[in-house]
Scaffold this motif. Structure first.
Motif, PDB file in Angstrom:
ATOM      1  N   ASN A  71      85.268  65.046  69.269  1.00  0.00           N
ATOM      2  CA  ASN A  71      85.965  66.312  69.408  1.00  0.00           C
ATOM      3  C   ASN A  71      84.971  67.445  69.612  1.00  0.00           C
ATOM      4  O   ASN A  71      83.809  67.356  69.215  1.00  0.00           O
ATOM      5  CB  ASN A  71      86.775  66.618  68.144  1.00  0.00           C
ATOM      6  CG  ASN A  71      87.924  65.659  67.966  1.00  0.00           C
ATOM      7  OD1 ASN A  71      88.398  65.084  68.922  1.00  0.00           O
ATOM      8  ND2 ASN A  71      88.361  65.501  66.733  1.00  0.00           N
ATOM      9  N   SER A  72      85.475  68.525  70.203  1.00  0.00           N
ATOM     10  CA  SER A  72      84.659  69.736  70.274  1.00  0.00           C
ATOM     11  C   SER A  72      85.061  70.729  69.191  1.00  0.00           C
ATOM     12  O   SER A  72      84.525  71.831  69.125  1.00  0.00           O
ATOM     13  CB  SER A  72      84.804  70.396  71.655  1.00  0.00           C
ATOM     14  OG  SER A  72      86.140  70.778  71.891  1.00  0.00           O
ATOM     15  N   ILE A  73      86.022  70.321  68.320  1.00  0.00           N
ATOM     16  CA  ILE A  73      86.396  71.167  67.187  1.00  0.00           C
ATOM     17  C   ILE A  73      85.844  70.545  65.908  1.00  0.00           C
ATOM     18  O   ILE A  73      85.503  69.358  65.889  1.00  0.00           O
ATOM     19  CB  ILE A  73      87.923  71.334  67.083  1.00  0.00           C
ATOM     20  CG1 ILE A  73      88.606  69.975  66.900  1.00  0.00           C
ATOM     21  CG2 ILE A  73      88.470  72.050  68.307  1.00  0.00           C
ATOM     22  CD1 ILE A  73      90.109  70.083  66.682  1.00  0.00           C
ATOM     23  N   ASP A  74      85.768  71.329  64.873  1.00  0.00           N
ATOM     24  CA  ASP A  74      85.224  70.837  63.609  1.00  0.00           C
ATOM     25  C   ASP A  74      86.042  71.431  62.468  1.00  0.00           C
ATOM     26  O   ASP A  74      85.942  72.617  62.172  1.00  0.00           O
ATOM     27  CB  ASP A  74      83.750  71.233  63.470  1.00  0.00           C
ATOM     28  CG  ASP A  74      83.084  70.556  62.276  1.00  0.00           C
ATOM     29  OD1 ASP A  74      83.695  69.622  61.716  1.00  0.00           O
ATOM     30  OD2 ASP A  74      81.967  70.963  61.919  1.00  0.00           O
ATOM     31  N   TRP A  75      86.886  70.578  61.856  1.00  0.00           N
ATOM     32  CA  TRP A  75      87.736  71.019  60.750  1.00  0.00           C
ATOM     33  C   TRP A  75      87.179  70.479  59.444  1.00  0.00           C
ATOM     34  O   TRP A  75      86.626  69.371  59.400  1.00  0.00           O
ATOM     35  CB  TRP A  75      89.165  70.517  60.925  1.00  0.00           C
ATOM     36  CG  TRP A  75      89.913  71.134  62.075  1.00  0.00           C
ATOM     37  CD1 TRP A  75      89.424  71.983  63.019  1.00  0.00           C
ATOM     38  CD2 TRP A  75      91.294  70.935  62.388  1.00  0.00           C
ATOM     39  NE1 TRP A  75      90.403  72.325  63.908  1.00  0.00           N
ATOM     40  CE2 TRP A  75      91.570  71.708  63.543  1.00  0.00           C
ATOM     41  CE3 TRP A  75      92.319  70.199  61.820  1.00  0.00           C
ATOM     42  CZ2 TRP A  75      92.838  71.738  64.131  1.00  0.00           C
ATOM     43  CZ3 TRP A  75      93.576  70.230  62.398  1.00  0.00           C
ATOM     44  CH2 TRP A  75      93.831  71.007  63.547  1.00  0.00           C
ATOM     45  N   GLY A  76      87.356  71.214  58.368  1.00  0.00           N
ATOM     46  CA  GLY A  76      86.946  70.721  57.053  1.00  0.00           C
ATOM     47  C   GLY A  76      85.447  70.593  56.957  1.00  0.00           C
ATOM     48  O   GLY A  76      84.701  71.548  57.167  1.00  0.00           O
ATOM     49  N   GLU A  77      84.963  69.392  56.681  1.00  0.00           N
ATOM     50  CA  GLU A  77      83.539  69.150  56.515  1.00  0.00           C
ATOM     51  C   GLU A  77      82.886  68.859  57.855  1.00  0.00           C
ATOM     52  O   GLU A  77      83.560  68.547  58.840  1.00  0.00           O
ATOM     53  CB  GLU A  77      83.326  67.976  55.554  1.00  0.00           C
ATOM     54  CG  GLU A  77      83.897  68.217  54.163  1.00  0.00           C
ATOM     55  CD  GLU A  77      83.781  66.994  53.275  1.00  0.00           C
ATOM     56  OE1 GLU A  77      83.417  65.926  53.800  1.00  0.00           O
ATOM     57  OE2 GLU A  77      84.059  67.117  52.074  1.00  0.00           O
ATOM     58  N   GLY A 122      81.137  66.939  60.813  1.00  0.00           N
ATOM     59  CA  GLY A 122      81.291  65.570  61.286  1.00  0.00           C
ATOM     60  C   GLY A 122      82.707  65.279  61.755  1.00  0.00           C
ATOM     61  O   GLY A 122      83.644  66.057  61.536  1.00  0.00           O
ATOM     62  N   GLU A 123      82.886  64.119  62.376  1.00  0.00           N
ATOM     63  CA  GLU A 123      84.157  63.738  62.989  1.00  0.00           C
ATOM     64  C   GLU A 123      85.174  63.179  61.999  1.00  0.00           C
ATOM     65  O   GLU A 123      86.363  63.128  62.290  1.00  0.00           O
ATOM     66  CB  GLU A 123      83.907  62.658  64.056  1.00  0.00           C
ATOM     67  CG  GLU A 123      83.211  63.169  65.298  1.00  0.00           C
ATOM     68  CD  GLU A 123      84.164  63.937  66.193  1.00  0.00           C
ATOM     69  OE1 GLU A 123      85.331  63.526  66.335  1.00  0.00           O
ATOM     70  OE2 GLU A 123      83.746  64.977  66.731  1.00  0.00           O
ATOM     71  N   HIS A 124      84.728  62.762  60.833  1.00  0.00           N
ATOM     72  CA  HIS A 124      85.555  61.934  59.968  1.00  0.00           C
ATOM     73  C   HIS A 124      86.846  62.609  59.550  1.00  0.00           C
ATOM     74  O   HIS A 124      87.868  61.943  59.360  1.00  0.00           O
ATOM     75  CB  HIS A 124      84.752  61.496  58.727  1.00  0.00           C
ATOM     76  CG  HIS A 124      84.229  62.648  57.919  1.00  0.00           C
ATOM     77  ND1 HIS A 124      84.884  63.154  56.823  1.00  0.00           N
ATOM     78  CD2 HIS A 124      83.101  63.393  58.071  1.00  0.00           C
ATOM     79  CE1 HIS A 124      84.180  64.158  56.318  1.00  0.00           C
ATOM     80  NE2 HIS A 124      83.099  64.337  57.051  1.00  0.00           N
ATOM     81  N   ASN A 179      90.572  67.161  54.372  1.00  0.00           N
ATOM     82  CA  ASN A 179      89.844  67.864  53.312  1.00  0.00           C
ATOM     83  C   ASN A 179      90.284  69.309  53.171  1.00  0.00           C
ATOM     84  O   ASN A 179      89.590  70.107  52.529  1.00  0.00           O
ATOM     85  CB  ASN A 179      88.336  67.800  53.591  1.00  0.00           C
ATOM     86  CG  ASN A 179      87.790  66.403  53.366  1.00  0.00           C
ATOM     87  OD1 ASN A 179      88.053  65.794  52.331  1.00  0.00           O
ATOM     88  ND2 ASN A 179      87.054  65.887  54.336  1.00  0.00           N
ATOM     89  N   GLN A 180      91.412  69.649  53.756  1.00  0.00           N
ATOM     90  CA  GLN A 180      91.946  70.998  53.631  1.00  0.00           C
ATOM     91  C   GLN A 180      93.447  70.913  53.406  1.00  0.00           C
ATOM     92  O   GLN A 180      94.195  70.459  54.278  1.00  0.00           O
ATOM     93  CB  GLN A 180      91.653  71.822  54.894  1.00  0.00           C
ATOM     94  CG  GLN A 180      92.147  73.264  54.800  1.00  0.00           C
ATOM     95  CD  GLN A 180      91.870  74.057  56.059  1.00  0.00           C
ATOM     96  OE1 GLN A 180      91.400  73.530  57.062  1.00  0.00           O
ATOM     97  NE2 GLN A 180      92.156  75.348  56.020  1.00  0.00           N
TER      98      GLN A 180
END
Length: 671
Positions: free
Chosen positions: A565-571, A573-575, A600-601
């Motif tokens: 992804n080109s987005i990053d949610w939470g922590e 990394g991709e996980h 994680n949110q």
């Protein structure tokens, strides 16, 4: 936007070990049996042999009783393979709801009469001996053609509150032509229903049992129940098609199974249909289907044993395309040599050696999937399927129903049986015939011999089905979407109309095994609809983009799920980022999925659909939490650049390891 599926990067896959496949199938983890599956034979692992017997409900579960007006649908395993049986249904007074000779049904190759509807509606004029089917104890008998009873099924018919479609006088009716008013009648019967005013909701028949808690569209009318009865005028502004009717007893705008009243109970049983008036011409519609009722054009004699649900030819009728007919429990099914055009009086000569019968009733105007040709007996060629409504052995224009169209609507075959001699023309090198994956779409890679003129992939899983076009290049590369569960994928290629070659794969898809939640967008695929999931506190980006909105432009990880992804949610990394499998653009029946395997949110994850280009009549979204389908929201008609450009599907409220869904379904030019 990126190109259609099939143009994505090819990624090889390895066969999943048997333990993973067993988990995907819900069988637990342990050692493998001799055939690589847990707990017995492959057929048992895939659920192809059901040891139960009885009357079944909307989800295929054996039940002890049904409500008055429900279809009598039976499941009978452990019979002789490919054998004809006589089915009778008897009411508490000993009256039979059958033609004199009984309903004649053939078991499949596994010796099963699979979820067959013997009577669509007990409370109909198909049984003139009674005005109203009496509640009480009923019996189904299954006998050989020689009269020996081999199974009996006892069940109860209950007189609970119900809703049905009717004319202005309250007389049951399911077939309407354009501009006729449709009415919904409510009866308390012997059940419990307080007098008062209730919202009546009308929604397109999506061909599946409604999900408990699913959102309902805006109410179409209000019914006033007085003295236990009421009738509501639903109007006449309905496009051609089939519709369900729900009476929302608690007024929460959600379907509550077991309390709200619904007019249909099994797949194919809509409350009413609308079609153009028939002028006596041939009634042409797709009829050939698999045993679950998914329409299918190509049948593969060499399909592996695990693909038996789609390997034999069945037929079923689409209610919206049938004009009003007299009740009959003895409509005949013929598989005949193809004709480009059918004329009144054409003789019906069956090519299979057997003519099957089944119910076709005015109240429902639909027919249960009827077994017409066993896989073991299939002969390569081009055929039509005909429903002989009045069972007279000839084609009667304006009465009988014929399928002489291919999947593209051309009069070149109603159904095709693939030629076993050319199955080797299709070689798949990337995936085994039996394959397990956690991806919601896969890219098949291989080679094609010869020069096929066209190709088509049919993907079915239970009562779900889709079709996509296939490239005809010698080096085959094609992306196909998958449903959760056991998918039967038939790749079929036509060689200038002279020969059809096919290969069938069984691909078990288990995305919900590792997804905390998943949303699935469904539409007919001729245009570009886009799925969006917005994280808590984020903003929906109509057209794509945005750091808080997962969509085609920033979240697409490809059909094998291995992209980034080109987005990053939470922590970091991709996980814990969301993932979109395919950006489907005019790619056949459309399916897109977004899921999250780690969250994680906490908060509300909002779901939207954007009509990126074009117009659609029937857009819907399914919501899965913890592997279970919890809702289906009908966005309905959507059109790019209009007041229906965007649909707010609803929100998933996530807290820790659990979540709940609140439906919306409103549309606007933007949100």
């Amino acid at each position: 936007m990126p190109g259609c599926p099939g143009q994505a990067e090819i990624r090889n896959s390895k066969r999943a070990p048997c333990a993973l496949l067993a988990v995907v199938l819900g069988l637990g983890i342990g050692g493998c049996g001799n055939d690589g599956f847990l707990g017995g034979s492959l057929e048992d692992s895939l659920g192809l042999r059901d040891p139960q017997i009885g009357v079944v409900d909307a989800h295929g579960n054996v039940v002890s009783g049904i409500n008055l007006g429900d279809p009598v649908t039976i499941l009978v395993p452990r019979l002789a393979s490919g054998t004809e049986y006589v089915i009778r249904v008897t009411d508490p007074n000993g009256v039979e709801y059958n033609p004199a000779a009984g309903v004649r049904v053939r078991s499949d190759q596994d010796g099963t009469i699979y979820q067959y509807t013997v009577v669509q509606d007990l409370d109909s004029n198909a049984n003139p001996a009674t005005v109203l089917a009496p509640p009480g104890d009923y019996r189904v008998t299954v006998a050989t053609t020689g009269g020996r009873v081999v199974e009996t099924i006892d069940f109860e018919v209950r007189d609970n509150a119900r809703v049905f479609c009717s004319d202005v006088s309250g007389t049951r009716r399911a077939s309407f032509v354009t501009a006729q008013n449709v009415y919904a009648a409510v009866e308390r019967g012997g059940g419990t229903l307080a007098d008062g005013n209730y919202d009546v909701h009308v929604r397109p028949d999506l061909g599946l049992a409604l999900v408990d808690g699913g959102a309902l569209p805006d109410a179409s009318a209000t019914v006033t129940v007085s003295g236990g009865v009421g009738i509501a005028d639903l109007g006449a502004a309905f496009a051609a098609g089939s519709y369900d009717v729900i009476v929302d007893l608690d007024g929460d705008d959600l379907f509550d199974a077991g309390s709200d009243l619904i007019s249909r109970h099994r797949r194919l049983h809509s409350c009413f249909t609308v079609q153009a008036a028939n002028t006596g011409g041939a009634i042409v519609q797709q009829v050939a289907a698999d045993r679950t009722g998914n329409f299918r054009h190509v049948f593969d004699p060499l399909a592996v044993e695990a693909a038996r649900p789609v390997a034999s030819v069945h037929t079923r009728v689409t209610p919206s395309e049938v004009p009003g007919v007299n009740d009959t429990l003895d409509a005949r099914t013929y598989i005949v040599a193809h004709r480009d055009a059918w004329s009144d009086g054409d003789a019906l000569t069956d090519a299979t050696g057997t003519v099957e019968s089944g119910p076709l009733q005015d109240f429902s105007l639909s027919q249960a999937p009827t077994l017409a040709w066993l896989q073991a007996n299939l002969t390569a060629g081009c055929y039509d399927a005909v429903i002989d409504v009045n069972a007279n052995g000839t084609f009667d224009a304006g009465v009988d129903i014929v399928d002489n169209l291919d999947a593209a609507g051309n009069p070149t075959c109603g159904l095709q049986v693939a030629d076993t001699a050319c199955s080797t023309n299709i070689q798949i090198t990337s995936h085994d015939t039996m394959f397990a994956t956690l991806s919601t779409a896969i890219t098949l890679q291989g080679t094609l011999n010869g020069s096929p003129s066209s190709g088509l992939a049919t993907i079915t899983a239970g009562a779900q089905s889709t079709t996509v076009g296939l490239p005809t290049d010698a080096n085959l590369s094609a992306t196909v979407p998958l449903f959760n569960g056991v998918n039967h994928v038939t790749l079929a290629y036509d060689y200038a109309g002279a020969q059809t070659c096919a290969r069938t794969l069984v691909i078990t898809q288990g995305i919900d095994f590792n997804a905390l939640f998943r949303v699935q967008l469904l539409w007919d695929g001729s245009t570009d609809m886009d799925l969006h999931v917005v994280r808590p506190g984020g903003q929906y980006e109509n057209g794509g983009g945005g750091a808080d909105d997962c969509n085609y432009s920033n979240c697409n990880v490809g059909p094998e799920g291995t992209g980034t992804n080109s987005i990053d949610w939470g922590e970091a990394g991709e996980h814990d980022d969301p993932k979109l499998d395919v950006d489907c653009i005019a790619c056949g029946t459309g399916i897109e999925n977004i899921w999250m395997s780690e969250i994680n949110q906490n908060g509300e994850y909002s779901v939207f659909v954007d009509a990126f280009s074009g117009s659609e009549d029937n857009v819907s979204v399914k919501i899965f939490i913890g592997g279970a389908e919890v809702a289906e929201v009908a966005c309905g008609a959507m059109s790019a650049g209009t007041a229906t450009d965007s649909c707010s599907v609803g929100s998933i409220n996530w807290n820790g390891r659990t979540g709940s869904f609140t439906a919306d379904g409103t549309k606007a030019d933007d949100f």
